[in-house]
Design an enzyme around this catalytic site. Structure first.
Site, PDB file in Angstrom:
ATOM      1  N   LEU A   1      -2.639  -6.955  -0.852  1.00 23.51           N
ATOM      2  CA  LEU A   1      -2.022  -5.980  -1.753  1.00 23.51           C
ATOM      3  C   LEU A   1      -0.581  -5.779  -1.301  1.00 23.51           C
ATOM      4  O   LEU A   1      -0.302  -5.754  -0.094  1.00 23.51           O
ATOM      5  CB  LEU A   1      -2.746  -4.623  -1.690  1.00 23.51           C
ATOM      6  CG  LEU A   1      -3.973  -4.376  -2.554  1.00 23.51           C
ATOM      7  CD1 LEU A   1      -4.401  -2.914  -2.399  1.00 23.51           C
ATOM      8  CD2 LEU A   1      -3.767  -4.719  -3.998  1.00 23.51           C
ATOM      9  N   ASP A   2       0.324  -5.606  -2.251  1.00 25.89           N
ATOM     10  CA  ASP A   2       1.726  -5.367  -1.910  1.00 25.89           C
ATOM     11  C   ASP A   2       1.862  -4.053  -1.140  1.00 25.89           C
ATOM     12  O   ASP A   2       1.083  -3.111  -1.336  1.00 25.89           O
ATOM     13  CB  ASP A   2       2.579  -5.275  -3.181  1.00 25.89           C
ATOM     14  CG  ASP A   2       2.560  -6.549  -3.997  1.00 25.89           C
ATOM     15  OD1 ASP A   2       2.246  -7.617  -3.424  1.00 25.89           O
ATOM     16  OD2 ASP A   2       2.845  -6.478  -5.209  1.00 25.89           O
ATOM     17  N   ARG A   3       2.876  -3.978  -0.307  1.00 24.50           N
ATOM     18  CA  ARG A   3       3.085  -2.783   0.534  1.00 24.50           C
ATOM     19  C   ARG A   3       3.128  -1.475  -0.257  1.00 24.50           C
ATOM     20  O   ARG A   3       2.490  -0.487   0.144  1.00 24.50           O
ATOM     21  CB  ARG A   3       4.368  -2.953   1.359  1.00 24.50           C
ATOM     22  CG  ARG A   3       4.609  -1.797   2.318  1.00 24.50           C
ATOM     23  CD  ARG A   3       5.701  -2.097   3.320  1.00 24.50           C
ATOM     24  NE  ARG A   3       5.650  -1.112   4.400  1.00 24.50           N
ATOM     25  CZ  ARG A   3       6.070  -1.312   5.634  1.00 24.50           C
ATOM     26  NH1 ARG A   3       6.570  -2.472   5.977  1.00 24.50           N
ATOM     27  NH2 ARG A   3       5.986  -0.364   6.554  1.00 24.50           N
TER      28      ARG A   3
END
Length: 227
Positions: free
Chosen positions: A61-63
């Site tokens: 998952l993106d930050r």
């Protein structure tokens, strides 16, 4: 929220975490402690494991995104889950908040995505393009407020920044997502994208797993949409 409160599910084979926005899943140049290391530390301390602890990352998952991330506690579970992901046998559902627009209530979006490594950004094209990968998602609007609307999104493909790039391509960037065209960032650096639900058959026990992540509780807009 302490780490144990982030655990949505755990057994001998897998552990599933509700990632907070701002947490990185894997190590990067920032040097911040990644979620995979937090999982390993938790397992090491809880079970008094000597030496290196195994925690296999199944997906990312993106930050600035929050929500569900699966880790495997054994190499066998990791191998099976990775194959299931490739075969699209793990169903992931996302929630995204966008500014209120005159959008169809539901829509299937097809784009061709190309990643720019230099700025870590993905460009979405409406037609096939050299070295671009086909990206498909379906959304439907599930709630509306005075200024925003909540989309529920199902992915048919899994590409780098897919949801962010595809929504930007139809001029509906996600709230707070400055990189993809929203007018201002969120104060905490998050974006209003949540990996909300996951559904799959357990790779070892062969039972159905269905989990739902809560919306971020420190955000009134998210909480208003959950009601």
């Amino acid at each position: 929220m302490n780490f144990e409160e982030q655990i949505l599910f755990e057994d001998n084979h897998i552990i599933i975490i509700n990632k907070k926005s701002g947490q990185i899943v894997q190590g990067d140049k920032t040097g911040d402690v990644p979620l995979v290391d937090e999982v390993k530390n938790y397992l090491k301390n809880k079970y008094n494991k000597p030496g290196n602890v195994f925690a296999g990352l199944v997906h990312r998952l993106d930050r600035p995104t929050s929500g569900i991330v699966i880790f495997a506690k054994t190499s066998k579970a990791l191998s099976r889950l990775t194959q299931m992901l490739k075969k699209r046998e793990i169903k992931k559902t996302y929630w995204a908040v966008i500014k209120k627009k005159n959008l169809p209530e539901s829509q299937r979006l097809v784009h061709y995505l190309k990643k720019n490594e230099k700025n870590n950004k993905t460009i979405a094209y409406n037609h096939p393009f050299q070295n671009a990968k086909e990206a498909i998602l379906t959304y439907h609007i599930i709630k509306k407020s005075d200024h925003y609307q909540l989309l529920e999104i199902n992915l048919e493909t899994g590409r780098h920044h897919q949801i962010r790039a595809q929504l930007s391509a139809i001029e509906c960037p996600i709230k707070g997502d400055l990189k993809y065209g929203f007018e201002r960032s969120n104060a905490d650096g998050s974006i209003h994208l949540l990996a909300r639900k996951i559904e799959f058959i357990h790779p070892v026990k062969k039972i159905k797993i269905f989990l739902e992540a809560p919306v971020p509780q420190n955000d009134n807009l998210w909480k208003s949409f959950q009601k």
